[in-house]
Enzyme design. Structure first.
Site, short mmCIF file in Angstrom:
data_model
loop_
_atom_site.label_atom_id
_atom_site.label_comp_id
_atom_site.label_asym_id
_atom_site.label_seq_id
_atom_site.Cartn_x
_atom_site.Cartn_y
_atom_site.Cartn_z
CD GLU D 209 -52.01 -34.60 -41.04
OE1 GLU D 209 -51.78 -34.09 -42.14
OE2 GLU D 209 -52.98 -34.29 -40.33
CG HIS D 247 -55.42 -31.74 -40.84
ND1 HIS D 247 -54.51 -32.46 -41.59
CD2 HIS D 247 -56.18 -31.07 -41.71
CE1 HIS D 247 -54.75 -32.24 -42.87
NE2 HIS D 247 -55.75 -31.39 -42.97
#
Lengths: 388, 290, 388, 290
Positions: D209, D247
């Site tokens: 990511e 995150h």
């Protein structure tokens, strides 16, 4: 550097350890006043000297009434307290700590010191509180629990916790004992690291009947090399507790330790100074001192060193052992000659001189009437022989 | 070949423009040591003793290929100087400075990159007479190329032993002053390992003293198998407990670290311990002949 | 978390960095008063918003007279400042910093941030001060000097010193520049480590003509995860600077980021939420937001999430993507149904539900009139198609 | 054989008597994981889910031979829990906890003894379906023994990919959730090394990511020679810069760490990157057949 119990306890408190309520005082009147301030409880009156074993020597007394406090303080203040750590000459007591007597359920031992073999600070604890740790170590080394600390990480929560569980602090009826114990162990380690201590010892670390955990006694020594960055610690120094000659030597940049023998030793270098003492003993005499004039011994310092040695009335002869390296033999010779002139040395002096500028040094000394040897063994034998 | 210092040594002197650093840099150059640079923050761009001075060790490594450093920096700054040298890629740092706080050295050891060796602090340094390499403060002229490795916690006592070896004709391969502090960067066991495979070294002298258990650790290592004779000396038989004998590390604490314990440990490991420094050459000759 | 320049400078000062004298104020009168307190010097009047590029947007003005100060403060306070970092909607200015204008000899850049690749804090500096570091990094990466810091050792003297020499701080006429620069670099690193910052940036770090080294601007961001142990930092939070919907989401335990598209997304898990946005885009629409309902999505939180999505007027359709793991599909379904009842959802809702308790979730939703898909691709395609 | 967790795993659950720890311990036991003990300071001597609870990890290691730990301890105490496990001799520490301060993890990494592997924090854990070993919070039933190794920074997105692999019949050897934090204990490159010699793993899926450069480092490793096909997916193509996407590690900072950069790096290394998670099984089959 050593400090007094009351100073150690103030530091322990600053770092989060609980200590019994109390105050150090210089006089009987203040002692009574301190007792009143505490609310007139049962108190311990504790001689403040830099040595252990005070209780056996009569330096710690319990008192419950004003009369008791007065008489305890009166008997301890001004006494010359002799313990196994003071030597036979004892120490003059100038301060007593008036401290609330606590109801102890169990005594533990806890300390932080330097683990030389591992190269890190070590937190040690034992369920056998109140005893000297050396005794426990000799009799039952398994009883001493140890945690090696990381010098940068300090004490980590799990380390203090594990040690507290291993000590069984979770088994007390009062649940707070565990938490209090963890806090105290953490305080010891933080004090050690943040103040450059060489020893932080709490013995006994007392679990009280009311669930508190307190440092019932406290001893903190400091790394002399780190005092330059802790002026607040240097300020705690009590010069009266130091051997006067050692104090004088220290301020002259000399490293001196007084011993009981008759041969005064002046040497350059700590290892050689120890070896010289050993050689004196080997040839049948006892060294009067350890003295290292240091790596850049100038004449003034040499003269000062001789002055300190001569001030010891036990000294019957002097053995000077110089291995010139950075130290120049001629410079040392000038110092010896100067000392002779100023102080009028009356005991026999044996000199062994070798190394840098040896010839010049020898010439200077011989001109001044000194005999100079080159061999260490021969010189030592001679130094000892002159006594007989 | 030699251990630690020799012809390959390219030395940077940290604190070279100071009184101590300058004095000893000159002595080292006289002796033959390859001093390639000095470092004094703020004096970069100047020269001293015909050597370039840099502001940082990193520059001395980059510009002059320094691989060894010797530190004459005051105690308050010396631990930082060791770390600077290590971070700059110096693989051998010899720290002469006395009086470094114990905690500083603990931190240095915790932070030292792998492959960097520190000798000292509070030590006279390292000398390999055969290769004219002297890094430290010992008087060069008392040394002579020879057959014996010397490891010592002391300064002048080492000179005493070195001189006895020189006079007896045994000489030295390399003399390593590991220093009198409680936390030396290199210990007896480490130095013994270095001498283990040094072909020229036929025997090793260990000069120990009271305090700590490094002599005992060395005895254990020798007892476990060591390929050459080892002879010992322990200073401080007459030292009282609880008193620091000059060196920060020379103290009998909690009844441990006495000379008697150490002598017993060495003897048990088959290492003879001389009563007097002057006996050492004979003890060695008894074992390696010549 | 971000803070204002004036707050950042106060922190920098606390850690030993010098900053220009000044004070933050809310009103024109206070601005004039602050100018008088400073001794009526030439001052900069600086808009305090959490965004860079203030100068170009008219948020920083110089002033020398009372009239100047008054007019600068008046024009900046209350303005909606638009910069390349605020977005087109700009930010309302509620505070200005009145600060002594300093005579700068040279501008440097210095910052401490997290080096993710090396896993440690990194101190960066460059001689190209006043420029955005990304620009320097792109054009002349060699110009950025870096020192990797040990997280436990902090900045060591030699590290700060080496960097200061590498920047050429020893080449200024005023000798104190070197020492001041070392002190400032040390302060940045200490602030970063002791306050759990994620960025400490001083740009420009200004060497003044009088030899002082000051943080002429200052930016400090904090690690949100560490705020729990820094209540003094949490107290610096200016909620007015945050997107209201994001603030609301945060206090509901949701992770929400507003975007410019039309498809509102509600997803469990941050990675899946990003992937869902990407899929929406893949099928030809734009996501209106990132929204992670989290790993233990209870019905109330799901309903709150939908409320936040629906409050965005751009939202023309909603795509709910749930992969039940710890999150139970039935619990999510209840939340969606509750939201429908309470809020009366009027835009089309496409739901993809799979994983733990999928059947029960599907039943609940279908009873409430929602269609539920199982395949992510199909559902995404459908979510986008309903817009057309 | 498997990587990280399997039949040899003897798991201690740190925080087992807590809500999260207890819930997942039960799921792990159900799945077949060999949970040997729990640790909750102050609850030593009790049992939970028929497993003994200890006050310290050290006791769990000593009494029950625990070799792997999973951490469900609140963020403020989790870094300490990792260090406790490592100090107790646990060689694999899987940290589920989200929200640990970055500085705490930096310190953990600086202090970790050699030979201790940390997975996470902020990760779903590790599962090896063939050996019925699940350590973490992932739903066990979506996994199936198979041929593909999975490495992922995400939680539910991993489940999405795992499920696609299961439905396609490819299954998983081991799925490793390395976590969404900026400083993971184990990175893509580390996990790729673990799969390198795992005989059962025929291909590896990397689920990356935005944020950081770990995907780029992995691409470099693969470009340098990797013995099995690697397929990628990168989440966050549509993420705006400067915003943290849930995150802690998912943020495009200073213009770096974009999905486009990562996809380019992977493609350059010969790693195909799926546009949609559902494409992954096909990309794998194209390479390993079956």
């Amino acid at each position: 550097m050593k400090i007094h119990e009351y100073q150690a306890k103030a530091l322990l408190k600053e770092f989060g350890a609980a200590v019994p309520r109390g105050r150090a005082v210089d006089s009987v009147e203040e002692a009574v006043e301190a007792w009143r301030e505490l609310g007139r409880p049962r108190v311990a009156v504790k001689a403040q000297i830099h040595a252990g074993g005070r209780g056996k020597g009569g330096g710690i007394k319990l008192a419950e009434t004003e009369e008791d406090v007065r008489s305890a303080a009166d008997s301890i203040l001004g006494m010359t307290l002799v313990t196994h750590q003071t030597g036979p000459e004892g120490r003059l007591v100038k301060k007593v700590l008036i401290e609330e007597a606590v109801a102890i359920e169990k005594e533990f031992y806890a300390a932080v010191t330097l683990d030389r073999a591992r190269g890190c600070p070590i937190l040690m604890a034992s369920r056998e509180g109140g005893m000297e740790i050396e005794e426990v170590a000799a009799r039952n080394p398994e009883a001493i629990l140890k945690v090696a600390l990381h010098p940068l990480a300090g004490i980590r929560p799990f380390e203090a916790r594990s040690l507290a569980f291993a000590l069984g602090l979770h088994r007390f009826k009062k649940a707070e004992v565990l938490k209090e114990g963890i806090r105290t162990l953490t305080a010891l380690a933080r004090l050690f690291l943040e103040k450059d201590a060489s020893l932080v010892e709490v013995n006994p670390l007392a679990v009280l009947e009311d669930g508190r955990v307190v440092a019932a006694d406290g001893k903190v020594n400091f790394d002399d090399s780190a005092l330059f960055r802790h002026p607040e610690i240097e300020a705690l120094r009590d010069e009266a507790e130091e051997e006067p000659a050692e104090r004088e030597a220290r301020s002259a940049g000399l490293s001196y330790v007084k011993l009981d023998g008759t041969i005064g030793c002046m040497v350059n270098g700590a290892g050689l100074a120890m070896a010289t003492m050993d050689i004196v003993k080997h040839f049948g005499a006892e060294p009067a001192n350890f003295l290292d004039v240091g790596g850049s011994a100038k004449r003034k310092r040499v003269a000062k060193a001789l002055e300190i040695i001569l001030a010891d009335p036990n000294v019957k002869g002097i053995f000077i052992n110089i291995f010139g390296g950075i130290v120049r033999c001629d410079e040392v010779a000038h110092g010896i000659v100067a000392a002779k002139k100023e102080l009028g040395i009356e005991v026999p002096v044996t000199i062994r001189l070798t190394g840098t500028n040896e010839e010049e040094g020898r010439r200077i000394l011989e001109e001044a009437g000194f005999a100079v040897g080159k061999s260490l063994n021969e010189a030592a034998e001679k130094a000892v022989a002159v006594l007989k | 070949m030699s251990i630690l210092v020799g012809k390959e040594t390219r030395l940077v002197v940290q604190g070279m423009t100071g009184r101590e650093g300058g004095f000893h840099a000159e002595r080292m150059i006289e002796y033959g040591t390859n001093v390639v640079a000095g470092v004094t923050p703020g004096k970069g761009g100047t020269t001293h003793l015909d050597r370039p001075i840099f502001d940082t060790v990193e520059e001395a490594v980059r510009e002059e290929g320094a691989n060894t450093s010797v530190i004459y920096v005051p105690a308050a700054f010396a631990a930082d100087a060791v770390m600077e040298a290590a971070a700059a890629g110096i693989s051998l740092v010899i720290c002469i400075t006395e009086g470094i706080p114990a905690l500083d050295m603990m931190k240095v050891h915790a932070l030292l990159p792998a492959g960097v060796r520190v000798i000292g602090p509070n030590c006279p340094g390292v000398i390999t007479p055969r290769e004219k390499a002297k890094v430290g403060i010992m008087p060069g002229h008392i040394h002579a190329p020879g057959r014996v490795g010397v490891i010592s916690r002391s300064g002048t006592l080492t000179y005493e032993v070195v001189w006895a070896l020189t006079e007896s004709g045994l000489g030295q391969t390399t003399a390593v002053g590991i220093g009198g502090d409680p936390l030396p960067g290199t210990r007896f066991v480490d130095a013994l390992e270095l001498f283990r495979n040094d072909e020229e070294t036929e025997a090793v002298v260990m000069i120990g003293e009271i305090g700590g258990t490094d002599e005992e650790a060395a005895a254990e290592l020798v007892a476990g198998g060591y390929p050459k004779p080892v002879v010992g000396f322990i200073a401080g038989r007459t030292a009282p407990p609880g008193k620091r004998m000059g060196h920060a590390g020379a103290i009998i604490a909690g009844g441990k670290g006495t000379a008697a314990e150490k002598i017993e440990a060495l003897n048990k490991a088959g290492i003879p311990v001389a009563d007097l420094p002057g006996e050492i050459p004979r003890l060695i000759r008894d074992r390696i002949g010549g």
